[in-house]
Each structure stands twice: as structure tokens, then as C-alpha cells.
Design a protein around this motif. Structure first.
Motif, PDB file in Angstrom:
ATOM      1  N   ALA A  98       0.842  -1.209   0.000  1.00 15.10           N
ATOM      2  CA  ALA A  98       0.000   0.000   0.000  1.00 15.10           C
ATOM      3  C   ALA A  98       0.870   1.249   0.000  1.00 15.10           C
ATOM      4  O   ALA A  98       0.575   2.227  -0.700  1.00 15.10           O
ATOM      5  CB  ALA A  98      -0.937  -0.009   1.210  1.00 15.10           C
ATOM      6  N   TRP A  99       1.946   1.223   0.767  1.00 19.41           N
ATOM      7  CA  TRP A  99       2.848   2.366   0.820  1.00 19.41           C
ATOM      8  C   TRP A  99       3.500   2.608  -0.544  1.00 19.41           C
ATOM      9  O   TRP A  99       3.606   3.754  -0.999  1.00 19.41           O
ATOM     10  CB  TRP A  99       3.919   2.141   1.902  1.00 19.41           C
ATOM     11  N   LEU A 100       3.899   1.527  -1.216  1.00 21.71           N
ATOM     12  CA  LEU A 100       4.496   1.665  -2.550  1.00 21.71           C
ATOM     13  C   LEU A 100       3.493   2.238  -3.554  1.00 21.71           C
ATOM     14  O   LEU A 100       3.853   3.079  -4.386  1.00 21.71           O
ATOM     15  CB  LEU A 100       5.035   0.313  -3.039  1.00 21.71           C
ATOM     16  N   GLN A 103       3.266   5.866  -2.840  1.00 19.73           N
ATOM     17  CA  GLN A 103       4.448   6.545  -3.377  1.00 19.73           C
ATOM     18  C   GLN A 103       4.281   6.833  -4.863  1.00 19.73           C
ATOM     19  O   GLN A 103       4.574   7.929  -5.328  1.00 19.73           O
ATOM     20  CB  GLN A 103       5.701   5.673  -3.189  1.00 19.73           C
ATOM     21  N   GLU A 104       3.823   5.853  -5.591  1.00 21.15           N
ATOM     22  CA  GLU A 104       3.651   5.994  -7.038  1.00 21.15           C
ATOM     23  C   GLU A 104       2.584   7.045  -7.357  1.00 21.15           C
ATOM     24  O   GLU A 104       2.796   7.941  -8.181  1.00 21.15           O
ATOM     25  CB  GLU A 104       3.266   4.646  -7.648  1.00 21.15           C
ATOM     26  N   ALA A 105       1.441   6.943  -6.693  1.00 20.72           N
ATOM     27  CA  ALA A 105       0.345   7.889  -6.955  1.00 20.72           C
ATOM     28  C   ALA A 105       0.728   9.302  -6.522  1.00 20.72           C
ATOM     29  O   ALA A 105       0.449  10.279  -7.242  1.00 20.72           O
ATOM     30  CB  ALA A 105      -0.920   7.440  -6.223  1.00 20.72           C
ATOM     31  N   GLU A 110       2.501  14.935  -7.606  1.00 18.44           N
ATOM     32  CA  GLU A 110       3.500  15.986  -7.430  1.00 18.44           C
ATOM     33  C   GLU A 110       4.116  16.407  -8.749  1.00 18.44           C
ATOM     34  O   GLU A 110       4.383  17.588  -8.967  1.00 18.44           O
ATOM     35  CB  GLU A 110       4.581  15.545  -6.446  1.00 18.44           C
ATOM     36  N   SER A 111       4.337  15.470  -9.649  1.00 20.90           N
ATOM     37  CA  SER A 111       4.862  15.823 -10.972  1.00 20.90           C
ATOM     38  C   SER A 111       3.899  16.745 -11.709  1.00 20.90           C
ATOM     39  O   SER A 111       4.315  17.678 -12.386  1.00 20.90           O
ATOM     40  CB  SER A 111       5.120  14.566 -11.801  1.00 20.90           C
ATOM     41  N   SER A 112       2.611  16.485 -11.550  1.00 23.00           N
ATOM     42  CA  SER A 112       1.603  17.355 -12.174  1.00 23.00           C
ATOM     43  C   SER A 112       1.593  18.736 -11.543  1.00 23.00           C
ATOM     44  O   SER A 112       1.463  19.741 -12.219  1.00 23.00           O
ATOM     45  CB  SER A 112       0.207  16.744 -12.035  1.00 23.00           C
ATOM     46  N   VAL A 113       1.736  18.780 -10.227  1.00 16.07           N
ATOM     47  CA  VAL A 113       1.689  20.044  -9.506  1.00 16.07           C
ATOM     48  C   VAL A 113       2.948  20.870  -9.762  1.00 16.07           C
ATOM     49  O   VAL A 113       2.869  22.063 -10.069  1.00 16.07           O
ATOM     50  CB  VAL A 113       1.501  19.807  -7.985  1.00 16.07           C
ATOM     51  N   GLU A 126      13.114  15.325  -4.009  1.00 17.49           N
ATOM     52  CA  GLU A 126      13.371  15.538  -2.585  1.00 17.49           C
ATOM     53  C   GLU A 126      12.213  15.027  -1.735  1.00 17.49           C
ATOM     54  O   GLU A 126      12.420  14.368  -0.716  1.00 17.49           O
ATOM     55  CB  GLU A 126      13.595  17.025  -2.303  1.00 17.49           C
ATOM     56  N   ASN A 127      10.986  15.293  -2.162  1.00 16.33           N
ATOM     57  CA  ASN A 127       9.817  14.821  -1.417  1.00 16.33           C
ATOM     58  C   ASN A 127       9.798  13.294  -1.348  1.00 16.33           C
ATOM     59  O   ASN A 127       9.512  12.714  -0.297  1.00 16.33           O
ATOM     60  CB  ASN A 127       8.530  15.334  -2.054  1.00 16.33           C
ATOM     61  N   ALA A 128      10.099  12.631  -2.476  1.00 16.20           N
ATOM     62  CA  ALA A 128      10.123  11.166  -2.503  1.00 16.20           C
ATOM     63  C   ALA A 128      11.221  10.634  -1.577  1.00 16.20           C
ATOM     64  O   ALA A 128      11.006   9.662  -0.836  1.00 16.20           O
ATOM     65  CB  ALA A 128      10.329  10.665  -3.923  1.00 16.20           C
ATOM     66  N   LEU A 129      12.376  11.278  -1.606  1.00 19.81           N
ATOM     67  CA  LEU A 129      13.480  10.893  -0.723  1.00 19.81           C
ATOM     68  C   LEU A 129      13.052  10.991   0.737  1.00 19.81           C
ATOM     69  O   LEU A 129      13.285  10.062   1.524  1.00 19.81           O
ATOM     70  CB  LEU A 129      14.688  11.797  -0.975  1.00 19.81           C
TER      71      LEU A 129
END
Length: 149
Positions: A98-100, A103-105, A110-113, A126-129
């Protein structure tokens, strides 16, 4: 007699000026540390300071730290799995999947934003890290509790 409102605006302006001065003199790593989770390595902060305004070098710093945090996450995950009951193992597997997915969603959102410009890409990375580090921290906490039992 002066009211609270009379003092609020000047106080806010003074505080804003102090924050602006502090921010202007802070290194990039000090700025990042203010919102980074515990567990981010000193090697990352040193790398970021060396990168300065070079976005390619900063991206390399983020990638290298992500690799370190992901390795930390996997080592902790395996150690935790070795200590859990069969039911708890299944629950951990379910939680990690579920966490993975999250992360993907979240990465797609975030890429869209943030967009596809270099600065936006760095922020998404950085946010993903930070999320990987936070998850590794959470698994460390679970492992600590399990080791107490």
C-alpha cells in the motif's frame, strides 16, 4: 492605550525581517535540514552544499541519498520480517504494498503540480526521498518495539 492590534503588525514585520536575514545567510543544506526527517545522512548535506546552484549536481545528491535511504529501508524491512509472527508478516507485506502504491500515486500528483522544469523535478525527488526516509524511520521504530518483546 495601545491595543494588541497595534503591536501585532510591527512585531510580525520584525519577525519576517529576522527570518529573511536568517534565510539569506543559511546554506542550502541548513535550509533543507529544517524540513528534513531525521535519518538523512551528513553525506547528503555535504553534497548539497558542494552542488550549490548546479541542478545536475543537486539531482545527483538526491539520487545518491535516495539509494542510501532505500537500502536502509530494505535492510530494516528484512530485519523486521525475520522477527514477526506469520500474521504480522502478512500485515507488513500488505502495508508495504500500500505504501508503494501511495508513493507511485503521490509522485504522479507531485509531478503534475510541480511541473517538469528542473526545480520542480528536484522538489518531487526531494519529497520522494524524504518519504522513503520517513518510512525507514517508521520500520526502525517497529523493529525497536519488536526487539523489546
Amino acid at each position: 492605550m495601545p491595543t494588541i492590534r497595534t503591536f501585532t503588525l510591527p512585531l510580525a514585520l520584525v519577525l519576517m525581517a529576522q527570518v529573511t536575514v536568517a534565510t539569506a545567510t543559511d546554506s542550502r543544506s541548513q535550509d533543507i535540514k529544517r524540513h528534513a526527517p531525521p535519518g538523512i545522512t551528513d553525506a547528503f548535506y555535504t553534497c548539497v552544499d558542494k552542488a550549490d546552484s548546479d541542478t545536475n549536481a543537486a539531482a545527483n545528491c538526491l539520487t545518491d541519498e535516495h539509494t542510501r535511504q532505500d537500502k536502509r529501508l530494505n535492510v530494516t524491512y528484512k530485519a523486521l520480517m525475520s522477527k514477526l509472527s506469520p500474521k504480522a508478516k502478512d500485515e507488513l507485506i500488505h502495508a508495504e504494498r500500500a505504501w508503494l502504491k501511495f508513493q507511485e500515486a503521490n509522485g504522479a500528483l507531485e509531478s503534475s503540480v510541480y511541473g517538469s522544469e528542473a526545480v520542480g523535478n528536484l522538489q518531487v525527488t526531494e519529497n520522494a526521498l524524504f518519504r522513503v526516509c520517513e518510512r525507514a524511520n517508521a520500520l526502525d521504530d517497529y523493529l525497536f518495539v519488536v526487539n523489546l518483546q
